[in-house]
Motif scaffolding. Structure first.
Motif, PDB file in Angstrom:
ATOM      1  N   VAL A 230       7.754  -1.661 -13.980  1.00 30.80           N
ATOM      2  CA  VAL A 230       6.913  -0.459 -13.860  1.00 30.80           C
ATOM      3  C   VAL A 230       6.146  -0.490 -12.543  1.00 30.80           C
ATOM      4  O   VAL A 230       5.914  -1.538 -11.962  1.00 30.80           O
ATOM      5  CB  VAL A 230       5.910  -0.385 -15.029  1.00 30.80           C
ATOM      6  N   VAL A 235      -4.676  -2.001  -7.878  1.00 28.55           N
ATOM      7  CA  VAL A 235      -4.782  -3.450  -8.002  1.00 28.55           C
ATOM      8  C   VAL A 235      -5.402  -3.841  -9.346  1.00 28.55           C
ATOM      9  O   VAL A 235      -4.973  -4.817  -9.981  1.00 28.55           O
ATOM     10  CB  VAL A 235      -5.599  -4.026  -6.821  1.00 28.55           C
TER      11      VAL A 235
ATOM     12  N   VAL B 276       6.041  -9.653  -8.921  1.00 29.73           N
ATOM     13  CA  VAL B 276       5.149  -8.579  -8.482  1.00 29.73           C
ATOM     14  C   VAL B 276       5.504  -8.246  -7.042  1.00 29.73           C
ATOM     15  O   VAL B 276       5.703  -9.151  -6.228  1.00 29.73           O
ATOM     16  CB  VAL B 276       3.673  -9.038  -8.564  1.00 29.73           C
ATOM     17  N   ILE B 278       4.240  -5.925  -3.705  1.00 27.59           N
ATOM     18  CA  ILE B 278       3.266  -5.035  -3.063  1.00 27.59           C
ATOM     19  C   ILE B 278       3.874  -4.623  -1.737  1.00 27.59           C
ATOM     20  O   ILE B 278       4.144  -5.469  -0.874  1.00 27.59           O
ATOM     21  CB  ILE B 278       1.909  -5.746  -2.845  1.00 27.59           C
ATOM     22  N   GLY B 293       5.310  -3.218  -9.752  1.00 31.96           N
ATOM     23  CA  GLY B 293       5.339  -2.806  -8.354  1.00 31.96           C
ATOM     24  C   GLY B 293       4.067  -2.045  -8.013  1.00 31.96           C
ATOM     25  O   GLY B 293       3.578  -1.237  -8.808  1.00 31.96           O
ATOM     26  N   LEU B 294       3.534  -2.329  -6.837  1.00 36.05           N
ATOM     27  CA  LEU B 294       2.367  -1.589  -6.377  1.00 36.05           C
ATOM     28  C   LEU B 294       2.703  -1.031  -5.005  1.00 36.05           C
ATOM     29  O   LEU B 294       2.925  -1.790  -4.053  1.00 36.05           O
ATOM     30  CB  LEU B 294       1.144  -2.512  -6.292  1.00 36.05           C
ATOM     31  N   VAL B 295       2.781   0.310  -4.930  1.00 32.71           N
ATOM     32  CA  VAL B 295       3.047   0.938  -3.647  1.00 32.71           C
ATOM     33  C   VAL B 295       1.699   1.113  -2.954  1.00 32.71           C
ATOM     34  O   VAL B 295       0.883   1.951  -3.364  1.00 32.71           O
ATOM     35  CB  VAL B 295       3.750   2.305  -3.826  1.00 32.71           C
ATOM     36  N   ALA B 301      -4.625  -3.716  -0.235  1.00 33.56           N
ATOM     37  CA  ALA B 301      -4.364  -4.231  -1.584  1.00 33.56           C
ATOM     38  C   ALA B 301      -4.678  -5.721  -1.720  1.00 33.56           C
ATOM     39  O   ALA B 301      -5.213  -6.136  -2.750  1.00 33.56           O
ATOM     40  CB  ALA B 301      -2.903  -3.969  -1.965  1.00 33.56           C
TER      41      ALA B 301
END
Lengths: 249, 313
Positions: A230, A235, B276, B278, B293-295, B301
């Protein structure tokens, strides 16, 4: 001194590996092939030893089908002096490769043999050590520094948790790790010159070695595919998921 | 069948990897003997004798084995191993160094880095840096095998009561000598065995920016890695490289920061339990393997991550 370098032709490290639909192996048809990256480091180290005046001749050897000569020519373009191609279309496993190399060592009598620590196709990490055992030579595996000192060579090895330096009697076998050096690129004039350098072709029978594979590959499968997970919004959500959902922190 | 397991240790303690190798030996089935070769390694032998499933511990305690030189260990194990159907050790740098010598001296093949046992002669191992999984049948009478410890849950360290037998076999090949050792200075765990790994890629822009990652790594007790692109760009040294030609890692948590996810990198970390990513590029291939996932711009971040982690850790 004379340095022997063994190189292997493998799938280029940037190519996406695909397993054949019938699970008999990896699809190598029309795939870009190249010199195994650890073998490139081995060639580079030999060339640097020659540039320092430690080595006076570099012989490069490869085992496999006709196409291996491309990789031998690459090594010649990088600075090796002459090539030996042990030509065979058979499946040569580590032990047989070591036996073939032993026969080459007996003919050439190098003071130092440099190999990559492993090839990126079969990932065995065996041939150098087997060659050392069969020839009764010392071995310096996973080298990040090689210093020839008279009748000895000091090899700094990449071991779990740090580095270890050993002093080996020559002749010796060294296998390369990534940090040993950064291989150069061949220049166009050197690529042209390499075409004229001598390359001997011989068969396993010429070397008195019979190829008898001991390991049978029953099947080759693709690894279980990872599902994309996902996307998190920020953060804070990421840390929350790691702590409370995945429970890994 | 009888199986000889060569213990991995540092002369004072038995490495957990050995317990995973014993587990692999149990999966093969048969009597399991453990060889402890080292110098002043009595404590290791005692620990090995308590491991679940071990029948006998053989101890070769001599200065010639003190630094685990491959030539000496190879000669010792090749001689002892003749009486066994299987010889196993962990695929750490010590096992990888001496074991192929054993196989060559016995004139048998070695099966490297197995992750599963199918039967007494058939084993599963990753090839092409884990991009393919091969099932291999070994035809020789003695099977020489290195075991990838992450493939097997370790046996219990306590509860066993194996007999301990001192050997008087001294093999000194006289080919190599130990000069010095330099253990990693940092307090950070070794990349290959760390439970958490945080890696930076080309998106880090320079070596100085890796300090941001170090702070997060220190909070998590994580090992530090990098992509080949970051190494090639000179941001960080070669030994941090995770990937097909670098280190293969499989931690509980892998955090990829500013890494696009080239095939060569994925080959080195895709067995991690939780991944994870980023990255500011939403289309980066790393997101196809990431659990979370962190866009986002990593320069915003990562400091935020440090702050958030401080709150919860």
């Amino acid at each position: 001194m004379k340095v022997l370098v063994a190189v292997k032709r493998v799938i280029d490290y940037n190519v996406k590996v695909r397993v054949k639909p019938d699970n008999t192996g990896v699809d190598l048809a029309n795939v870009k092939m190249a010199m195994n990256p650890f073998c490139e480091i081995a060639v580079e180290e030999a060339v640097r030893l020659k540039e320092k005046g430690v080595a006076n001749e570099i012989v490069v050897v490869s085992i496999g089908p006709k196409a291996c000569q491309e990789q031998i020519r690459t090594a010649l373009a990088l600075g090796a002096d002459r090539g030996i191609h042990v030509e065979t279309d058979e499946d040569v496993q580590s032990l047989e490769a070591a036996k073939l190399l032993k026969a080459v060592v007996e003919k050439e009598e190098p003071q130092l043999v440099i190999l990559g620590k492993q090839s990126i196709d079969s990932d065995n990490n065996q041939t150098g050590q087997m060659l050392a055992a069969l020839t009764g030579m010392a071995q310096g595996t996973f080298a990040s520094e090689v210093v020839v000192d008279g009748e000895k060579v000091n090899v700094t090895r990449e071991v779990d948790g740090g580095l270890m330096t050993v002093s080996l009697k020559l002749p010796a076998v060294v296998t390369t790790d990534l940090r040993l050096n950064e291989p150069r690129y061949a220049s166009l004039p050197n690529i042209m010159k390499a075409k004229k350098k001598p390359l001997d072709v011989m068969s396993p029978a010429d070397l008195g070695v019979e190829i008898t594979p001991r390991l049978t590959t029953l099947k080759v499968e693709a690894p279980a595919a990872r599902q994309a997970g996902v996307k998190v919004a920020d953060v804070a959500e990421l840390v929350d998921k790691l702590k409370n959902e995945a429970k890994v922190i | 069948m009888s199986i000889l397991v060569i213990a991995e240790h540092d002369n004072s303690s038995l490495k957990q990897a050995t317990l995973s190798v014993v587990a692999a030996a149990k999966a093969i089935g048969g009597d399991i003997d453990v060889l402890v070769a080292g110098e002043n390694c009595g404590a290791v032998a005692e620990a090995a004798s308590k491991a679940e499933g071990v029948s006998k511990v053989l101890v070769a305690d001599n200065a010639v084995y003190g630094h685990f030189l491959g030539e000496n260990l190879g000669d010792l194990v090749a001689e002892l191993g003749k009486g066994y159907s299987h010889i196993l050790t962990s695929a750490g740098t010590t096992g990888k160094d001496f074991m192929p010598r054993v196989a060559a001296l016995l004139d048998v093949a070695q099966v490297s880095d197995i992750i599963r046992v199918e039967s007494e002669d058939t084993f599963v191992r990753p090839i092409y840096a884990g991009n393919a999984i091969a099932t291999v049948k070994a035809g020789d009478s003695i099977k020489v095998i290195t075991v990838r410890p992450t493939g097997f849950d370790p046996v219990a360290a306590d509860g066993g009561s194996a007999s301990v037998e001192q050997l008087d076999v001294v093999k000194d090949a006289g080919l190599s000598t130990f000069v010095s050792e330099q253990k990693a200075k940092s307090d950070r765990p070794d990349l290959a065995s760390a439970g958490i790994v945080i890696s930076g890629g080309r998106g880090m822009q320079n070596g100085e920016n890796f300090k941001m990652l170090e702070q997060v790594a220190d909070l998590l007790g994580a090992g530090m890695g990098a992509s080949r692109a970051a190494v090639d760009a000179g941001f960080v040294p070669n030994d941090m490289q995770v990937g097909q030609t670098g280190k293969i890692v499989a931690p509980q948590l892998y955090v990829a920061v500013g890494i696009s996810g080239a095939i060569q990198h994925l080959a080195g970390m895709s067995d991690s339990k939780v991944i994870v990513a980023i990255n500011k590029d939403e289309e980066a291939p790393i997101f196809q393997v990431a659990d979370y996932g962190l866009v986002a711009d990593l320069f915003e971040a990562v400091p935020q991550l440090e702050e958030e982690l401080k709150k919860v850790l």
